[in-house]
Every structure is written in structure tokens, then in C-alpha cells.
Enzyme design. Sequence first.
Site, PDB file in Angstrom:
ATOM      1  N   LYS A 168       2.088  -3.663   8.938  1.00 18.28           N
ATOM      2  CA  LYS A 168       3.251  -2.699   9.078  1.00 18.28           C
ATOM      3  C   LYS A 168       4.461  -3.323   9.275  1.00 18.28           C
ATOM      4  O   LYS A 168       4.630  -3.772  10.377  1.00 18.28           O
ATOM      5  CB  LYS A 168       2.755  -1.305  10.068  1.00 18.28           C
ATOM      6  CG  LYS A 168       3.902  -0.501  10.165  1.00 18.28           C
ATOM      7  CD  LYS A 168       3.607   0.708  10.978  1.00 18.28           C
ATOM      8  CE  LYS A 168       2.410   1.297  10.232  1.00 18.28           C
ATOM      9  NZ  LYS A 168       1.647   2.601  11.088  1.00 18.28           N
ATOM     10  N   LEU A 185       0.818  -1.128  -0.046  1.00 17.30           N
ATOM     11  CA  LEU A 185      -0.138  -0.186  -0.223  1.00 17.30           C
ATOM     12  C   LEU A 185       0.986   1.353  -0.099  1.00 17.30           C
ATOM     13  O   LEU A 185       0.654   2.390  -0.597  1.00 17.30           O
ATOM     14  CB  LEU A 185      -0.856  -0.166   1.229  1.00 17.30           C
ATOM     15  CG  LEU A 185      -2.125  -1.256   1.460  1.00 17.30           C
ATOM     16  CD1 LEU A 185      -2.515  -1.030   2.692  1.00 17.30           C
ATOM     17  CD2 LEU A 185      -2.931  -0.960   0.355  1.00 17.30           C
ATOM     18  N   ALA A 186       1.976   1.122   0.818  1.00 11.86           N
ATOM     19  CA  ALA A 186       2.758   2.368   1.022  1.00 11.86           C
ATOM     20  C   ALA A 186       4.091   2.009   1.558  1.00 11.86           C
ATOM     21  O   ALA A 186       4.132   0.953   2.200  1.00 11.86           O
ATOM     22  CB  ALA A 186       2.008   3.722   1.678  1.00 11.86           C
ATOM     23  N   SER A 187       5.101   2.892   1.388  1.00  8.01           N
ATOM     24  CA  SER A 187       6.250   2.783   2.087  1.00  8.01           C
ATOM     25  C   SER A 187       6.923   4.036   2.406  1.00  8.01           C
ATOM     26  O   SER A 187       6.570   5.018   1.811  1.00  8.01           O
ATOM     27  CB  SER A 187       7.299   1.868   0.900  1.00  8.01           C
ATOM     28  OG  SER A 187       7.502   2.804  -0.201  1.00  8.01           O
ATOM     29  N   ASP A 223       0.463  13.334  15.925  1.00  5.65           N
ATOM     30  CA  ASP A 223       0.481  13.752  14.556  1.00  5.65           C
ATOM     31  C   ASP A 223      -0.886  13.383  14.210  1.00  5.65           C
ATOM     32  O   ASP A 223      -1.046  12.765  12.966  1.00  5.65           O
ATOM     33  CB  ASP A 223       1.184  12.612  13.876  1.00  5.65           C
ATOM     34  CG  ASP A 223       1.400  13.021  12.540  1.00  5.65           C
ATOM     35  OD1 ASP A 223       1.296  14.300  11.954  1.00  5.65           O
ATOM     36  OD2 ASP A 223       2.082  12.224  11.696  1.00  5.65           O
ATOM     37  N   GLY A 232      10.170   5.761   5.277  1.00  9.32           N
ATOM     38  CA  GLY A 232      11.502   5.925   5.673  1.00  9.32           C
ATOM     39  C   GLY A 232      11.689   5.078   7.261  1.00  9.32           C
ATOM     40  O   GLY A 232      12.624   4.882   7.634  1.00  9.32           O
ATOM     41  N   MET A 233      10.471   4.436   7.632  1.00  5.13           N
ATOM     42  CA  MET A 233      10.667   3.595   8.862  1.00  5.13           C
ATOM     43  C   MET A 233       9.753   2.122   8.492  1.00  5.13           C
ATOM     44  O   MET A 233       9.998   1.313   9.057  1.00  5.13           O
ATOM     45  CB  MET A 233       9.889   4.296   9.953  1.00  5.13           C
ATOM     46  CG  MET A 233       9.783   3.442  11.374  1.00  5.13           C
ATOM     47  SD  MET A 233       9.090   4.559  12.642  1.00  5.13           S
ATOM     48  CE  MET A 233       8.040   3.122  13.072  1.00  5.13           C
ATOM     49  N   ALA A 234       8.913   2.155   7.656  1.00  7.03           N
ATOM     50  CA  ALA A 234       8.158   1.012   7.434  1.00  7.03           C
ATOM     51  C   ALA A 234       7.468   0.902   6.111  1.00  7.03           C
ATOM     52  O   ALA A 234       7.292   1.771   5.598  1.00  7.03           O
ATOM     53  CB  ALA A 234       6.960   0.782   8.701  1.00  7.03           C
ATOM     54  N   GLU A 235       6.876  -0.350   5.818  1.00 13.65           N
ATOM     55  CA  GLU A 235       6.489  -0.660   4.713  1.00 13.65           C
ATOM     56  C   GLU A 235       4.926  -1.014   5.098  1.00 13.65           C
ATOM     57  O   GLU A 235       4.767  -1.880   6.042  1.00 13.65           O
ATOM     58  CB  GLU A 235       6.987  -1.763   3.773  1.00 13.65           C
ATOM     59  CG  GLU A 235       8.194  -1.319   3.222  1.00 13.65           C
ATOM     60  CD  GLU A 235       9.028  -2.249   2.479  1.00 13.65           C
ATOM     61  OE1 GLU A 235       9.493  -1.870   1.352  1.00 13.65           O
ATOM     62  OE2 GLU A 235       9.052  -3.572   2.743  1.00 13.65           O
TER      63      GLU A 235
END
Length: 583
Positions: free
Chosen positions: A56, A30-32, A163, A34-37
Site C-alpha cells: 500500500k 490492484l486498486a487506487s 470501517d 484518494g489516499m493510497a495505491e
Amino acid sequence: MSEAAQPTTPTAPPEVLPRRFGRYTLLRRLASGGMAELYLALHRSLANFERLVVIKRILPELGRDQSFITMLLQEARIAATFSHPNIVTTFDVGQAEGEYFIAMEHIHGEDLRSIVRAMRPKNVKEFPLEHALAIGVGAAAGLAYAHEQKDLHGVPLAVVHRDISPQNILVTFTGDVKVVDFGIAKARLSHDAEGTVGGDTGFTSGVVATGPLPDTGAGKVKGKLPYMSPEQARGEALDARSDIFSLGIILFELCTGRRLFRGANDAETLQMILDGKYPDPSSVSRRVSPALGAVISKALAFDRDDRYATARELQSDLVRVVHAEHIALSSVAFGDWMQMLFAERLSSQQEALAQGKQLADVLAADDPDPGDTSSRSIPSGSSEGAAASIPAPAPHPGHSRLTAALLAVIALLLLVVVAVVVLRAPAPAPVAPAPSPPAVTAAPQPPPDPPPAPAPSAVVPEAQPPAAPPVAAEPPPAVEAPSAANARAHRSHDRSHRTTTATAAATTAPAAVDNTPGRLTVGATPWCTVTVDGVGRGQTPVVGLSLPPGSHRIACINPERGTQERSVTLAPGQDLRVRITFP
């Protein structure tokens, strides 16, 4: 990595999905960041239980930092205790293939940023006021629940999300509102403070349990600049009122249709937040009543002591305005509006999900063990004929006994069938004359191009010649789906070729790129608030900030002396010091 260096960077081969990952099957990425995919995944269990989840997967370089993982797992365990209709549920925290992961509830919907972007092509000029207030009420309810959480001894956990932004508020296609990503913000902040890759992942944020955990947040600014509270922009310690301010920004923008903090650059945006001069929402848009404008303005009070003390109070005042002004909040109407905005995307998502599920079914038929933690790959391509092109998995030590038992059972069944055929064979024997020598010699030979069978050696009996050909030509049918049978036949025929190909591919893998983080130290005379690549980093001195190699932009903001900017290039492992002097 600088632009000049990009052409020489070897690109990793694309991940082949779907594939097994522990007890889950990864369907698509779905997304990637700087910390996780982030992956859409399928969880299967007994009695044909199935559930879509979001995985995640923490990046390997972060997984080697034990202090980061300890904090991450502790925060995720706290988030896993949350159970509220306006908070995305955390199901599982664990490790598979040597990588840490968090399994979360799959939300069939879109985030606020995507919703606003989808309005333009549909020629929707304004965000419906009733839906904006539904988002405010739902998000406030979820935050209130998280902020009020206590441990088993009754001690408040002092949870802060840090956040609250359009990317972290989701709306489902049935009109429900969800706050996403409680679970990793404090861990990420602690990791950045210790000197590992920082930066905004683009989709991750989380909970901060500041009560029982060490205070690593003060002096470290993290979040999306346009949705920061003043105290967050100053790098101060935060409490629940910071989340209330961020939600107030979102309410202002949805109700008025105008961005609240949007400068020409990050430095100007930060200065707008710190100035404390915010417009009255009712003066910006005529559809915002004075009563609603007063609620939003109180949430946006510059001094946190003047804001709502709790998100529950904000929720209560929003509900009071809704009732007083006869605004109809309807999840059914909200869901219909969402489906209108994303009609085309819904159709394509459903088709992609069906294809991924079909391949996952074949994968499950090939390896039905839900506890297997090995990785399995299915080649990409069209779904048509995919079952016939699935490669067999490499042998796994944990399956050796199971495989031997299965082969023994198959061989036993085949021998039983042979025995039955042999016992029935004597009836035609008196009619036929004695077999000629050539027939006896040809009988043990297998027929040309026989179809592959799981145990070919077991289908050639040492019995009377007339009984052997039927057994070899018509093996008993396999008890499995046709697609799985075709897949296994293809794998049996192609096993040696794939092993050779995989070995050759492994020997030609590109060399690893040195992505060792560098450290950046920023000082200033007299002082300034520092942002790096648009992310606030607190006031000078900023010491030992860990960043990935490549180009970075530094902005140094002093309210009295202006802003100075620098562009720097950080080499792998470099310790770079920057000094900025204001005139």
C-alpha cells in the site's frame, strides 16, 4: 475536478510494471484511491526465499504531511504486532523512493462485495447460511483479538476498526475469513481534520488506537454510510461496540438476503440509521431462526449499552447457535464454493501472476541486490520475447564500485583464457611457414559484426597472431540464464539510443496540474448533519473541511425539518463557505 474541465487535464503515462520498489518488486496494480495505491508485489531474500505481499503506497501529496505520516506509522506499527488467523498481517512499514508504504499479507481470495456480485452470473439465489455464519464467527474472532490488545505495560490500546464493511472482509479460496486493513483509519481521520484531501479510498480503512493517541475522531464521521453505527453517523466518539454494530449489519444482510440501510439517497440512508427502527431478521427470512435472529438483533441494538459489550461475546453466541441448530461450518466446503464462483477469474489470475513472475525473474537477474531502492522499469507488452527487450537501467552511484569490481573480474578471467590459448598455440607453430606480412596486419582486426561482450577491449590480446582470432570470435560463456544474457546484449547495443529517448521524453513531460485542496465550511440554521459526496462529516458547523478541487454534493439533514442539498464547485486552494437555512 468538474466534468467540463476533464478534457483539458493531462493524463499521466501508465506505470510500467513490474519494477523494483525498495526491497520489493511491484508486479501489478490492484486498486487506487484518494489516499493510497495498492500493488501485488514479490519479496525476495536469501536462499531463494520468495513471498507475495500487497504494498500500500501512500500518495506523495499525503506523504508531505508530517503529522499524517507520524500518525500513520504509529498506527501501522500497532497493526504490525497483530498475529491472528482472522486478521490480515502487516509485515513492514517503511519508505522507498521517498514514498511511504505498508507491506501486508497477500490474501488469495475475494471480498464480500465481490462474492455477492459473483453469485448473480452463477444463478446463486441465496448466500449459504453456513457460510454466512462462518463469516460472522471469523470476523468476530478477529475483532475480539484486536479490541483486546494491550501495550507492553498492560494498558488497553482501545483499538476500533471504524470501517467494518463488505469491502474489508475477505474470504480466501481455502475458506478462511480475514478482516483487512487494520492500521490507518485514525491516521486518515487526523489528516482530514487537519485539512487535507479526504474521502473514501474505496479500499482503505483501519485501526484506531484511541488510548495512547490524541483524540481526533470525535465530531468527524468516516466510514461507509450503509454500515455505520448510530453513534458513528452522529459523529460521536467510538468504541469497540461500533464495530459490533457494523458486523451485525453484515450478518443481517447475508442471512436475510436483504439490505438493511439502503435509502433513495445518502440523506435517507443516514436517517434510517438514526431512526433506530430495525426489522427482526427472523421476520424477514424464514431461514433465520428466532435464536439466530435474537443474536443479530442484539448486535444491532440502537443504544450501544444494549449491545454485546465485546466481540468475544458475539462470537460465543454465534457458535452456540451453530451447535444448537446443527449447522455444519466447513472451511473446505466454503473454499470449494468460492472456487466454483470464481473459476474463470482464478485461471486468468494464475496466468497473469506467472507472466509477472517471469518478468520479475529477469529483473532480479539483472539487478540481484535486494537492498537496492532505485526504481527499475520493464516495458509492457506480450511476455513472449520480453527478456530481449528489457532496457538497461540508468547508472546508479551505489553500484559504481560493484560494477568496477565485476568488470575487473571478467577481464581477469578473459586474460586467463587468452594465456591458456597462447600456451597451447606453439604445437602447430613449427608446421606452418613464417607468417606473411598481410596475415600479421589482419590479425589484430576484430571479425565483422562480433557478438557483444561485457568487456570487448579485454578480448584482443597483444600476443601471437594465430591465437587472437579464436579469442575474439569465441568469448567465454556468461554464467547466467539465457534470458538475462539476451537482455544484457540488447541493452549494451541500445544504451545510447535509450539515453537520448529518455532525455527527450523528460523534456516533453506535461506540466503538473494544480490539485491543491480547497477548504469547505458548512453552516446551517438551526442545525443539520452534513454529508459531502456521500461521506458523513458530522453536525454543523463543519469548518475547514479539506476537499480536492472539483464538484461536490452537500446534503444537510435535519430530522425535524427535512433535507436540503447543494452542489458546489471548489477551485484549487479556494476557501468556500456555504450557509443553509431551513424554513
